[in-house]
Design an enzyme around this catalytic site. Structure first.
Site, PDB file in Angstrom:
ATOM      1  N   CYS A 133      32.040  35.086  33.410  1.00 15.26           N
ATOM      2  CA  CYS A 133      32.803  35.904  34.355  1.00 15.26           C
ATOM      3  C   CYS A 133      31.893  36.733  35.245  1.00 15.26           C
ATOM      4  O   CYS A 133      32.026  36.738  36.465  1.00 15.26           O
ATOM      5  CB  CYS A 133      33.772  36.800  33.599  1.00 15.26           C
ATOM      6  SG  CYS A 133      34.807  37.799  34.696  1.00 15.26           S
ATOM      7  N   CYS A 167      34.210  34.671  37.847  1.00 11.20           N
ATOM      8  CA  CYS A 167      35.172  35.456  38.622  1.00 11.20           C
ATOM      9  C   CYS A 167      34.554  36.562  39.458  1.00 11.20           C
ATOM     10  O   CYS A 167      34.978  36.792  40.589  1.00 11.20           O
ATOM     11  CB  CYS A 167      36.253  36.013  37.706  1.00 11.20           C
ATOM     12  SG  CYS A 167      35.731  36.474  36.058  1.00 11.20           S
ATOM     13  N   LYS A 195      32.347  35.082  42.396  1.00 10.63           N
ATOM     14  CA  LYS A 195      33.262  34.281  43.213  1.00 10.63           C
ATOM     15  C   LYS A 195      34.191  35.183  44.024  1.00 10.63           C
ATOM     16  O   LYS A 195      34.498  34.898  45.190  1.00 10.63           O
ATOM     17  CB  LYS A 195      34.061  33.337  42.313  1.00 10.63           C
ATOM     18  CG  LYS A 195      34.867  32.298  43.050  1.00 10.63           C
ATOM     19  CD  LYS A 195      35.364  31.227  42.096  1.00 10.63           C
ATOM     20  CE  LYS A 195      36.124  31.826  40.927  1.00 10.63           C
ATOM     21  NZ  LYS A 195      36.618  30.812  39.978  1.00 10.63           N
ATOM     22  N   TYR A 206      41.916  25.336  39.791  1.00 12.10           N
ATOM     23  CA  TYR A 206      41.765  26.618  40.468  1.00 12.10           C
ATOM     24  C   TYR A 206      40.348  26.820  41.010  1.00 12.10           C
ATOM     25  O   TYR A 206      40.174  27.416  42.086  1.00 12.10           O
ATOM     26  CB  TYR A 206      42.183  27.774  39.555  1.00 12.10           C
ATOM     27  CG  TYR A 206      41.247  28.099  38.432  1.00 12.10           C
ATOM     28  CD1 TYR A 206      40.279  29.087  38.588  1.00 12.10           C
ATOM     29  CD2 TYR A 206      41.324  27.447  37.207  1.00 12.10           C
ATOM     30  CE1 TYR A 206      39.404  29.399  37.558  1.00 12.10           C
ATOM     31  CE2 TYR A 206      40.460  27.746  36.186  1.00 12.10           C
ATOM     32  CZ  TYR A 206      39.506  28.730  36.360  1.00 12.10           C
ATOM     33  OH  TYR A 206      38.636  29.035  35.338  1.00 12.10           O
ATOM     34  N   GLU A 252      39.748  27.462  44.982  1.00 15.21           N
ATOM     35  CA  GLU A 252      39.104  28.729  45.347  1.00 15.21           C
ATOM     36  C   GLU A 252      37.862  28.485  46.195  1.00 15.21           C
ATOM     37  O   GLU A 252      37.670  29.123  47.234  1.00 15.21           O
ATOM     38  CB  GLU A 252      38.752  29.524  44.090  1.00 15.21           C
ATOM     39  CG  GLU A 252      39.965  30.155  43.424  1.00 15.21           C
ATOM     40  CD  GLU A 252      39.635  30.901  42.145  1.00 15.21           C
ATOM     41  OE1 GLU A 252      40.465  31.718  41.709  1.00 15.21           O
ATOM     42  OE2 GLU A 252      38.548  30.659  41.570  1.00 15.21           O
ATOM     43  N   HIS A 272      59.486  49.478  51.144  1.00 10.64           N
ATOM     44  CA  HIS A 272      59.564  48.876  52.475  1.00 10.64           C
ATOM     45  C   HIS A 272      58.624  49.585  53.446  1.00 10.64           C
ATOM     46  O   HIS A 272      58.457  50.793  53.369  1.00 10.64           O
ATOM     47  CB  HIS A 272      61.001  48.973  52.983  1.00 10.64           C
ATOM     48  CG  HIS A 272      61.219  48.338  54.322  1.00 10.64           C
ATOM     49  ND1 HIS A 272      61.296  46.973  54.481  1.00 10.64           N
ATOM     50  CD2 HIS A 272      61.347  48.884  55.553  1.00 10.64           C
ATOM     51  CE1 HIS A 272      61.482  46.708  55.771  1.00 10.64           C
ATOM     52  NE2 HIS A 272      61.507  47.853  56.439  1.00 10.64           N
ATOM     53  N   GLU A 306      58.657  43.510  48.290  1.00 10.31           N
ATOM     54  CA  GLU A 306      60.055  43.934  48.166  1.00 10.31           C
ATOM     55  C   GLU A 306      61.000  42.746  48.011  1.00 10.31           C
ATOM     56  O   GLU A 306      62.117  42.892  47.487  1.00 10.31           O
ATOM     57  CB  GLU A 306      60.471  44.787  49.353  1.00 10.31           C
ATOM     58  CG  GLU A 306      60.529  44.055  50.683  1.00 10.31           C
ATOM     59  CD  GLU A 306      60.905  44.990  51.828  1.00 10.31           C
ATOM     60  OE1 GLU A 306      62.048  45.484  51.842  1.00 10.31           O
ATOM     61  OE2 GLU A 306      60.038  45.236  52.688  1.00 10.31           O
TER      62      GLU A 306
END
Length: 458
Positions: free
Chosen positions: A43, A48, A51, A185, A189, A443, A448
């Protein structure tokens, strides 16, 4: 009683191993961890974290496009300085790795720069990079060596010319064109990253749709968004040979055609890094995927030897490895058998646009024989609509008819990774659609829509 050198010896200083070692040492146990690279694991050093820095860098080119639409007439972006980014990225990874080491030492853990392999059930052979060797004994042993990318052996030229995800952070220079083999993934990515950095990207995937195991609507929506950005996706194709030529890398495909690219990235899989552990010495046989078999408490066939993280091939995510580490310490040293709950783990894919997902896909709901309703929407967010862009956000809720519980949430769009963290709490808590609807909307936001979806899909 037998006296051991250590109460706990951890093999591997990735996220899971480090957390387990620190927690055990804080209980007053004598703990050591062996790491043949720097502390931090996949990681921090090869996954991660670096990356995500690359994702940030790659998004600026699109931001310039939006800036012009918002009135910044002189907005422009110069050439990307890969070497500068690479140096800064590596410096940050070094800093993070040093923090991992410092935290281990502060907790009282002995950090040993060596490769560890089993001699028997309580003894490990530690070998340094210089070739030094010694044997230590441990009452308890935790295997936390993680996973490693691999190159397919059936394709001539791959071993010599194929890149893995590990190589992407230290390329001598950016290629002008890149073929990415894979549809998971990591592949999507890096496709977004490299495209954003100005590289001509083609994604080659042997299946019909990218992102196997994700919700089908998510797969379709992301593919269309990637194509909209200029990333070429070619499915049902697989390289059968690579050959370096004066014109570039010649890629022979399984349909009899060829294509050229400067470089070829294989993002087609990772496997548990069990080679070199000498598991045969303790009678442990990895499964068909190369993973160390464990029970729900992360225990191997030996009651004092455990394994956590990607080496077990359960849910290969950093936060999961950390939770498994916590459960391991509770089980092994606090007389509190604890099993991590793998149900409803939220996760993000830092594709462009991002994916956030938690809970059941529609295919899984069908497989389980559930009766469910689907609420979904596709819309242009305010930022895109303002510049007359075509990119759209996709959101989908899967709701069980009988209980009204929201079983799955799937989002494709900006900041989906941030949104899904909070949606994950609601799904884990088994909140109903009525409770989602009773929550006041924030909002104006894209999120939302999650609490204002009223119409069921026909």
């Amino acid at each position: 009683m037998t006296k051991y050198d250590y109460d706990l010896f951890v093999i591997g200083a990735g996220s899971g191993g480090v957390r387990a070692a620190r927690l055990a040492a804080q209980l007053g146990l004598k703990v050591a961890v062996a790491e043949e690279d720097r502390p931090g694991g996949t990681c921090v050093l090869r996954g991660c974290v670096p990356k995500k820095f690359m994702v940030y860098a790659s998004e600026f080119s699109e931001q310039v496009h939006y800036a012009k639409g918002f009135g910044w007439n002189d907005a422009s972006i110069g050439a990307f300085d890969w070497q500068k980014f690479k140096d800064t990225n590596n410096a940050e990874l070094t800093r993070l790795s040093q923090i991992y080491t410092a935290n281990l030492v502060k907790a009282g853990v002995e950090v040993i720069a060596a490769h560890a392999a089993f001699k028997d059930e309580h003894h490990l052979i530690l070998t340094t990079k210089q070739g030094g060797e010694r044997v230590i004994s441990a009452k308890n042993i935790l295997i936390a060596v993680g996973g490693w990318p691999f190159l397919p052996q059936h394709c001539p030229g791959v071993a010599e010319h194929g890149l893995t995800s590990n190589d992407m952070f230290n390329l001598p220079e950016l290629p002008k064109s890149l073929a990415i083999v894979g549809g998971g993934y990591i592949a999507v990515e890096f496709a977004g990253i490299m495209h954003g950095l100005g590289v001509d990207v083609t994604l080659l995937y042997r299946g019909q749709k990218i992102l196997r195991s994700f919700d089908d609507d998510v797969r379709d929506h992301l593919a269309s968004e990637m194509a909209l950005r200029g990333i070429k996706i070619r499915t049902q194709l697989d390289p059968v040979a690579l050959k370096k030529t004066d014109a570039g890398m010649e890629i022979s495909l399984n349909d009899g055609t060829t294509m050229l690219a400067d470089q070829v990235l294989y993002a087609s899989g990772r496997k548990p890094k069990t080679e070199g552990l000498n598991l045969d010495a303790i009678g442990i046989t990895p499964d068909v995927h190369g993973a160390v078999p464990v029970d729900k408490y992360s225990r191997t066939s030996h009651k004092h030897i455990y394994a956590i993280g990607d080496v077990t091939n359960r849910a290969n995510l950093t936060p999961v490895a950390i939770r498994e580490a916590i459960a391991f310490v509770e089980t092994a040293f606090k007389d509190n058998p604890t099993a991590f709950d793998y149900e409803n783990i939220p996760t993000a894919v830092f594709s462009q646009p991002q994916i956030g997902t938690v809970g059941l896909t529609e295919a899984e709901a069908i497989e389980q024989g559930l009766k469910y309703d689907v609420y979904q929407t596709r819309f242009r967010p305010m930022k895109t609509a303002f510049v007359q862009g075509e990119s759209r956000v996709f959101m989908k809720l899967i709701v069980e008819q009988k209980s009204d519980i929201v079983l799955g949430v799937h989002i494709v769009g900006g900041e989906a990774g941030e949104i899904i963290q909070l949606a994950g709490i609601a799904v884990k808590a088994k909140l109903t659609k009525a409770q989602w609807d009773a929550t006041c909307a924030v909002h104006p936001t894209a999120a939302e829509e999650l609490v204002t979806l009223k119409d069921k899909r026909a």
